[in-house]
Design a protein around this motif. Structure first.
Motif, short mmCIF file in Angstrom:
data_model
loop_
_atom_site.label_atom_id
_atom_site.label_comp_id
_atom_site.label_asym_id
_atom_site.label_seq_id
_atom_site.Cartn_x
_atom_site.Cartn_y
_atom_site.Cartn_z
N LEU A 40 -61.46 78.62 7.76
CA LEU A 40 -62.66 78.43 8.13
C LEU A 40 -62.96 76.93 8.19
O LEU A 40 -64.23 76.69 8.59
CB LEU A 40 -63.56 79.20 6.76
CG LEU A 40 -63.26 80.62 6.72
CD1 LEU A 40 -64.05 81.53 5.56
CD2 LEU A 40 -63.58 81.62 8.17
N ASN A 129 -71.23 78.62 -0.42
CA ASN A 129 -71.62 79.81 0.33
C ASN A 129 -72.63 80.68 -0.24
O ASN A 129 -73.55 81.20 0.27
CB ASN A 129 -70.42 80.74 0.51
CG ASN A 129 -69.69 80.52 1.83
OD1 ASN A 129 -69.84 80.90 2.92
ND2 ASN A 129 -68.53 79.77 1.70
N CYS A 174 -61.57 89.59 4.59
CA CYS A 174 -62.93 88.95 5.11
C CYS A 174 -62.83 87.93 5.93
O CYS A 174 -63.58 87.38 6.55
CB CYS A 174 -63.46 88.73 3.55
SG CYS A 174 -64.13 90.09 2.85
N ASN A 175 -61.79 86.99 5.53
CA ASN A 175 -61.32 86.12 6.47
C ASN A 175 -61.32 86.44 8.03
O ASN A 175 -61.86 85.77 8.92
CB ASN A 175 -60.20 85.26 6.10
CG ASN A 175 -60.21 84.38 5.16
OD1 ASN A 175 -61.28 83.78 4.97
ND2 ASN A 175 -59.16 83.92 4.37
N ALA A 178 -64.59 87.24 9.37
CA ALA A 178 -65.54 85.89 9.37
C ALA A 178 -65.16 85.46 10.84
O ALA A 178 -65.94 84.89 11.54
CB ALA A 178 -65.39 85.05 8.58
N THR A 275 -68.69 79.41 8.27
CA THR A 275 -69.58 80.69 8.11
C THR A 275 -71.00 80.02 7.76
O THR A 275 -72.04 80.90 7.68
CB THR A 275 -69.07 81.18 6.82
OG1 THR A 275 -68.79 80.31 5.74
CG2 THR A 275 -67.84 82.14 7.10
N LEU A 278 -73.18 80.28 10.59
CA LEU A 278 -73.72 81.66 11.13
C LEU A 278 -75.24 81.93 10.89
O LEU A 278 -75.66 81.42 10.10
CB LEU A 278 -72.78 82.73 10.24
CG LEU A 278 -71.09 82.78 10.78
CD1 LEU A 278 -70.54 84.00 9.88
CD2 LEU A 278 -70.94 83.07 12.16
N SER A 284 -73.75 88.55 8.51
CA SER A 284 -73.17 87.16 8.25
C SER A 284 -73.24 87.14 6.71
O SER A 284 -72.13 86.72 5.95
CB SER A 284 -73.96 86.12 8.72
OG SER A 284 -73.96 86.02 10.17
N VAL A 287 -70.49 89.21 5.27
CA VAL A 287 -69.07 88.56 5.34
C VAL A 287 -69.12 87.58 4.30
O VAL A 287 -68.08 87.21 3.53
CB VAL A 287 -68.94 88.02 6.70
CG1 VAL A 287 -67.78 87.07 6.70
CG2 VAL A 287 -68.92 89.13 7.66
N GLN A 288 -70.22 86.81 4.14
CA GLN A 288 -70.10 85.51 3.17
C GLN A 288 -69.81 86.20 1.53
O GLN A 288 -69.07 85.39 0.96
CB GLN A 288 -71.31 84.94 3.34
CG GLN A 288 -71.30 83.93 4.34
CD GLN A 288 -72.66 83.11 4.61
OE1 GLN A 288 -73.65 83.46 4.85
NE2 GLN A 288 -72.48 81.82 4.24
N LEU A 291 -66.33 87.23 1.29
CA LEU A 291 -65.49 86.14 1.13
C LEU A 291 -65.33 85.68 -0.32
O LEU A 291 -64.74 85.27 -1.00
CB LEU A 291 -65.96 85.12 1.95
CG LEU A 291 -65.44 85.20 3.52
CD1 LEU A 291 -66.00 84.24 4.34
CD2 LEU A 291 -63.84 85.14 3.54
#
Length: 423
Positions: A40, A129, A174-175, A178, A275, A278, A284, A287-288, A291
């Motif tokens: 990322l 994040n 999750c990676n 993303a 990320t 995003l 978004s 996803v964060q 992660l």
């Protein structure tokens, strides 16, 4: 308390089941071991180096890492063929057979630092994040890190890593999600005509950006220390080099495409963790959060080798071993278990303090990649290969090893300097 040199080995690379893993399972293990949060940060590295320089850099790092992984396997096979009394399961074993106790201690020290750097990077990633997700709550970046400390201490006390293994796969899923969302945003911006290809830098005019991006690329190929365990666990070891080459080729291509499209999407606005670029919508944020949750539960796996080394050193101290172990066997007493729990808690607290001092994920990831990761991934394998095989190597093999060795050292020194002074 004197011990046989073989007992000094810390099982950093051991596989619980030798020769029982299928080709497909080994493929999955390689992907899970290599692909991590560093991916990322690749769009940011491409922003620093340029899309062409970044693509070439990732390709070179990928090929060199693959070559050095094979060197470790060859060194282990060499020791087995020579009937060595020390079975090469760890970097420490190879270091011991190459340069004695100094080689073992140096290898374990570098692995300790590398694992610590990776663990700190996890905490920094989670903190940045979470701060982005809960922007309106007014908490500082360091506050989120220290809020995680009690949770991570409790998880570090879990004795079975297998209970945490599914969360590692969850983090990699999750990676992938993303990466997919970033690619979607890139395509949408391209269709709207919000950027042109000519506006993106191909090769940076700032030469200091090249080793910075290189350090990030090295950091992305994490899991190098699992090489021997992965090869040892495979049912048909003869197929491991080809499988590793195919997997590395696929991962390298994905890395290049992701770094390229991420940079094309956001240009000079690309953040060190993509990320963070995003849009602030529910997908978004999901996803964060995913992660962060995945890394919270995989953090103890990253810390596990650190605890193994620390506890291994403690067990060789007389003042610790005698009151903490029964005389009749090696079972740990209640006092011994208390000391172990305390040492693991201290490790987590120290890593959290270090993470709170890190300025940014991208800078730190490049620093770790430029220093210990470069030494472990390139310098040590080439040195072990030259030492163990000696005069039996062809001239071209020696030349290639020396090129990898000296380039790795130069990259470590120059990359570290550029990371510290700033790009």
């Amino acid at each position: 308390m004197e011990q046989d040199p073989k007992s000094y080995a810390t099982p950093l690379l051991e596989s619980p089941l030798s020769g029982t893993t299928s080709k497909l399972q080994t493929l999955g293990n390689i992907i899970v071991s290599i692909v991590g949060t560093g991916v990322l940060g690749l769009p940011f590295a491409f922003r620093i180096a340029g899309w062409l320089a970044g693509s070439l850099g990732v390709s070179i790092v990928g090929m060199t890492t693959y070559y050095c992984m094979l060197l470790l396997v060859l060194c282990r096979e060499k020791l087995a063929a020579d009937g060595s009394s020390v079975e090469a399961k760890t970097y420490g074993d190879l270091g011991y057979k190459s340069f004695g106790s100094i080689g073992r201690y140096l290898s374990e020290f570098l692995i300790l630092v590398a694992q610590s750097g990776g663990s700190v990077a996890y905490l920094v990633f989670i903190g940045q994040n979470l701060q982005s997700i809960f922007l309106n709550h007014g908490l500082a970046f360091t506050s989120y890190i220290f809020l995680l400390v009690p949770v991570e201490i409790g998880l570090s006390w879990i004795g079975s890593l297998s209970a945490l293994a599914p969360f590692s796969i969850f983090a990699d899923i999750c990676n992938v999600l993303a990466m997919g969302i970033v690619a979607k945003e890139d395509i949408q911006q391209a269709l709207r005509g919000e950027f042109s290809f000519e506006q993106r830098t191909a090769i940076t005019s700032n030469l200091g950006g090249l080793p910075f991006a290189g350090g990030m690329a090295v950091f992305c190929f994490e899991g190098f220390g699992m090489t021997l365990a992965l090869e040892n666990s495979m049912q048909d070891r003869a197929k491991f080099p080809r499988l590793l080459a195919q997997t590395f080729g696929g991962i390298t291509l994905v890395y290049i495409l992701f770094g390229f499209f991420g940079y094309m999407a956001y240009g000079d606005e690309t953040r060190d963790i993509v990320t963070l670029n995003l849009p602030r919508n529910w997908s978004s944020r999901v996803v964060q959060i995913g992660l962060c949750l995945g890394l919270v539960f995989t953090f103890p796996i990253m810390v596990h080798p650190i605890n193994e080394i620390v506890e291994g050193k403690l067990k060789r101290l007389k003042w610790f071993y005698r009151p903490c172990h029964w005389d009749n066997n090696d079972s740990t007493t209640r006092l011994g278990k208390t000391w172990i729990y305390m040492s693991r808690a201290i490790v987590v607290v120290v890593l959290a303090i270090l993470a709170s001092c890190v300025p940014a994920f991208g800078v730190f990831a490049s620093f770790v990649g430029s220093t210990v990761c470069a030494l472990i991934s390139f310098v040590l394998p080439a040195t072990f290969h030259l030492k163990l095989f000696g005069s039996s190597l062809h001239l071209w093999q020696k030349a290639l090893d020396f090129i990898v060795l000296f380039c790795g050292l130069f990259f470590a020194v120059y990359g570290t300097y550029n990371t510290i002074v700033g790009v």
